[in-house]
Design a protein around this motif. Structure first.
Motif, PDB file in Angstrom:
ATOM      1  N   GLU A 104       0.588  -1.248   0.208  1.00 48.41           N
ATOM      2  CA  GLU A 104       0.017   0.362  -0.513  1.00 48.41           C
ATOM      3  C   GLU A 104       0.971   1.362  -0.297  1.00 48.41           C
ATOM      4  OE1 GLU A 104      -2.537  -0.032   3.463  1.00 48.41           O
ATOM      5  OE2 GLU A 104      -3.731  -2.120   2.886  1.00 48.41           O
ATOM      6  N   GLN A 105       1.758   1.188   0.544  1.00 46.07           N
ATOM      7  CA  GLN A 105       3.060   2.430   0.936  1.00 46.07           C
ATOM      8  C   GLN A 105       3.639   2.961  -0.628  1.00 46.07           C
ATOM      9  OE1 GLN A 105       4.333   2.570   4.846  1.00 46.07           O
ATOM     10  NE2 GLN A 105       6.118   2.800   4.057  1.00 46.07           N
ATOM     11  N   THR A 106       4.296   1.200  -1.273  1.00 49.44           N
ATOM     12  CA  THR A 106       5.329   1.605  -2.552  1.00 49.44           C
ATOM     13  C   THR A 106       4.372   1.899  -3.468  1.00 49.44           C
ATOM     14  OG1 THR A 106       5.616  -0.414  -1.879  1.00 49.44           O
ATOM     15  CG2 THR A 106       7.241   0.521  -0.229  1.00 49.44           C
ATOM     16  N   ILE A 107       3.255   0.564  -3.520  1.00 50.18           N
ATOM     17  CA  ILE A 107       2.991   0.688  -5.386  1.00 50.18           C
ATOM     18  C   ILE A 107       2.106   1.964  -4.743  1.00 50.18           C
ATOM     19  CG2 ILE A 107       1.938  -0.304  -6.792  1.00 50.18           C
ATOM     20  CD1 ILE A 107       3.218  -3.128  -5.381  1.00 50.18           C
ATOM     21  N   GLN A 108       2.352   2.857  -5.360  1.00 57.12           N
ATOM     22  CA  GLN A 108       1.501   4.438  -5.679  1.00 57.12           C
ATOM     23  C   GLN A 108       0.855   4.419  -6.902  1.00 57.12           C
ATOM     24  OE1 GLN A 108       0.085   5.939  -2.799  1.00 57.12           O
ATOM     25  NE2 GLN A 108       1.665   4.675  -1.569  1.00 57.12           N
ATOM     26  N   LEU A 109      -0.671   3.827  -7.603  1.00 58.32           N
ATOM     27  CA  LEU A 109      -0.817   3.436  -8.930  1.00 58.32           C
ATOM     28  C   LEU A 109      -2.639   3.653  -8.499  1.00 58.32           C
ATOM     29  CD1 LEU A 109      -0.893   1.619 -11.542  1.00 58.32           C
ATOM     30  CD2 LEU A 109      -1.913  -0.015 -10.564  1.00 58.32           C
ATOM     31  N   ASP A 110      -2.347   4.504  -9.907  1.00 58.16           N
ATOM     32  CA  ASP A 110      -4.407   4.740 -10.643  1.00 58.16           C
ATOM     33  C   ASP A 110      -4.549   3.875 -11.103  1.00 58.16           C
ATOM     34  OD1 ASP A 110      -5.857   6.438 -11.115  1.00 58.16           O
ATOM     35  OD2 ASP A 110      -5.048   8.392 -12.124  1.00 58.16           O
ATOM     36  N   THR A 111      -5.608   3.260 -10.340  1.00 63.56           N
ATOM     37  CA  THR A 111      -6.545   2.208 -11.404  1.00 63.56           C
ATOM     38  C   THR A 111      -7.171   2.947 -11.525  1.00 63.56           C
ATOM     39  OG1 THR A 111      -7.704   1.699  -9.157  1.00 63.56           O
ATOM     40  CG2 THR A 111      -5.357   0.755  -9.813  1.00 63.56           C
ATOM     41  N   THR A 112      -7.482   4.259 -11.566  1.00 66.27           N
ATOM     42  CA  THR A 112      -8.922   5.008 -13.174  1.00 66.27           C
ATOM     43  C   THR A 112      -8.893   4.840 -14.174  1.00 66.27           C
ATOM     44  OG1 THR A 112      -8.793   6.558 -10.571  1.00 66.27           O
ATOM     45  CG2 THR A 112     -10.308   6.954 -12.883  1.00 66.27           C
ATOM     46  N   ILE A 113     -10.062   3.859 -14.502  1.00 68.72           N
ATOM     47  CA  ILE A 113      -9.950   3.900 -15.725  1.00 68.72           C
ATOM     48  C   ILE A 113     -10.771   4.261 -16.748  1.00 68.72           C
ATOM     49  CG2 ILE A 113     -10.564   1.362 -17.759  1.00 68.72           C
ATOM     50  CD1 ILE A 113      -9.454  -0.121 -15.954  1.00 68.72           C
ATOM     51  N   THR A 114     -10.706   5.134 -17.340  1.00 66.71           N
ATOM     52  CA  THR A 114     -11.739   5.975 -17.955  1.00 66.71           C
ATOM     53  C   THR A 114     -12.987   5.606 -18.832  1.00 66.71           C
ATOM     54  OG1 THR A 114     -10.646   6.586 -20.208  1.00 66.71           O
ATOM     55  CG2 THR A 114     -10.422   7.864 -18.401  1.00 66.71           C
ATOM     56  N   ASP A 115     -14.198   5.588 -19.494  1.00 68.58           N
ATOM     57  CA  ASP A 115     -14.794   4.507 -20.393  1.00 68.58           C
ATOM     58  C   ASP A 115     -14.789   4.357 -21.650  1.00 68.58           C
ATOM     59  OD1 ASP A 115     -16.661   4.356 -18.418  1.00 68.58           O
ATOM     60  OD2 ASP A 115     -17.956   5.918 -19.003  1.00 68.58           O
TER      61      ASP A 115
END
Length: 475
Positions: A104-115
């Protein structure tokens, strides 16, 4: 109710002698603390269940289930579960939490997937895509002389040329295909998705559009000529949310894999060349004591840390017998991969420590309370958590009788088995246990005698199917 076969397969088979206490009585096959299991008692569990094979593996499993259950009943009813040495179990649980926090602390990842991203990826990947194919197989066994394979290929090329010239593909399949199961249907394989066919066949099939015919494709089965009849995949609207979740998970997996690979490279993690042989010996003889040098032997090393044979011994302590057998029989490359995984886990825990990620004293106390609660919960499910002494009967006599009755119910499939797994290790360490070298053979011999006597008397064995009933279900 759980079947006895399942029960006796999943129980950990940690045979051998351990702990303190008196030795075995002449008729005893096992000791757990101050309790002893006689040959007659062990055979009495097994003999009435005629559907249960009478072999040493079943006898060994029975003995080990009894050891764990009698010690569990004793510890819970004596109120001694809180005092068990749970360090190994707690360390494993705490390590998992530390690694989760590290991620959680080291893998900062935006997993947002737009349409828009979802639609573009859907069009590219076509998830759930299926094709309907026909094929003509020209069987060719591995190792054929090159001249023979060339001859078969020439035939395949000639048949393909006829298909391309307009001859009916189905009729060609009926005449030439060595896959007689599909040949009678004109080579039709129906619809199939990715991962259902061998890779060369799948790659060629999904590269074609409906109406197209492949070149000659070689697989482990021989040579194929493939024709695609149709192609389909679900509409995005029907799987949008599931597909979005899948893509998010894939992003996380890629990010974690990249992070782990970088961490391993920086740490220069290496499996010791002598590790595989030592792992096989430890796994094949779980009851054998290791010397001081062997316990300290390094199986996996990296900059700033190591994974030792003693740590591996702790790891296999709660593993079921079939897992130990799989490790022992695995090829070297698989054992090396297992050691790599175990070393990587330890490396991650060390990395968490370097970054100051730790559990508080309150969190560790909560973990311990959870493990203690597991012992009590399992004892409750088995019905041995609140044993009452009657009259002048001692607690030890009550526990002994309850454990014997519990074993009878488990073997007779009247009670689900709940394997203790690594929870058994602290119990055995606290109270000690011992198994006679010839325990399994003595039990098997006595079961044979009891079953033979029942058959000789013309009596149906208890647990045997009644006359006119169908065959017993497989354990």
């Amino acid at each position: 109710m759980g079947g006895v076969g399942r029960a006796l397969v999943v129980a950990p088979l940690l045979l051998g002698a351990s702990g303190c206490g008196s030795g075995l009585d002449p008729d005893a096959v096992a000791r757990a603390g101050d309790f002893q299991l006689g040959t007659e008692a062990a055979a009495s569990f097994l003999a009435p269940v005629s559907a249960l094979p009478n072999d040493p593996a079943v006898a060994e499993a029975t003995v080990n289930i009894w050891i764990d259950y009698v010690l569990l009943a004793w510890a819970v009813n004596r109120g001694e579960v809180d005092g068990l040495a749970l360090d190994v179990i707690l360390e494993d649980t705490a390590d998992r939490q530390l690694v989760d926090r590290l991620r959680e602390q080291t893998i900062q990842l935006d997993t947002t997937i737009t349409d828009e991203e979802l639609e573009a990826t859907f069009d590219l990947e076509r998830p759930g895509e299926e094709v309907r194919a026909r094929h003509i197989l020209f069987a060719a066994q591995a190792g054929l002389p090159a001249s023979r394979l060339d001859s078969i290929r020439s035939v395949a090329e000639a048949v393909r040329a006829r298909a391309l010239a307009g001859e009916d593909f189905g009729r060609l399949a009926e005449e030439f295909s060595d896959d007689r199961g599909s040949a009678v249907a004109g080579g039709d394989l129906g619809f199939f998705g990715r991962g259902e066919m061998v890779p060369p066949f799948e790659e060629a099939a999904f590269a074609l559009e409906p109406g197209e015919t492949s070149g000659v494709v070689e697989s482990d089965f021989g040579l194929h000529v493939i024709r695609i009849e149709d192609r389909r995949f679900p509409a995005l609207s029907s799987i949008a949310e599931e597909y979005r979740t899948q893509l998010q998970r894939e992003r996380i997996m890629v990010a974690e894999s990249t992070y782990l690979a970088d961490l391993e490279n920086r740490a220069n993690m290496q499996v010791d060349p002598a590790a595989v042989a030592l792992v096989r010996r430890i796994t094949g003889n779980p009851g054998e004591a290791l010397s001081g040098n062997e316990r300290a032997a390094v199986l996996v090393r990296w900059t700033g840390g190591e994974y030792t044979a003693e740590a591996f011994r702790d790891f296999i302590g709660g593993q079921p017998e079939e897992v130990l057998a799989q490790i022992t029989a695995a090829p070297d490359i698989q054992i090396e991969a297992l050691l790599g995984d175990l070393g990587r886990d330890r490396l991650l825990v060390n990395e968490a420590g370097e970054l100051g990620i730790r559990l508080s004293a309150e969190e560790r106390a909560e973990l311990r309370a959870g493990v203690v609660g597991e012992y009590r919960m399992i004892a409750g499910l088995l019905g041995v958590d609140s044993l009452e002494t009657v009259g002048g009967t001692s607690l030890s006599t009550t526990v002994e009788a309850a454990a014997l009755e519990l074993m009878r119910r488990v073997v007779a499939s009247e009670q689900d088995l709940i394997p203790l797994g690594n929870l058994a290790v602290p119990l055995r360490d606290r109270y000690g246990y011992q198994v006679a070298d010839d325990a399994a053979l003595r039990i098997v011999s006595r079961v044979n005698e009891l079953r033979g006597a029942a058959a000789g008397a013309g009596l149906a064995e208890p647990g045997a199917p009644a006359e006119g009933a169908g065959p017993p279900s497989q354990p």
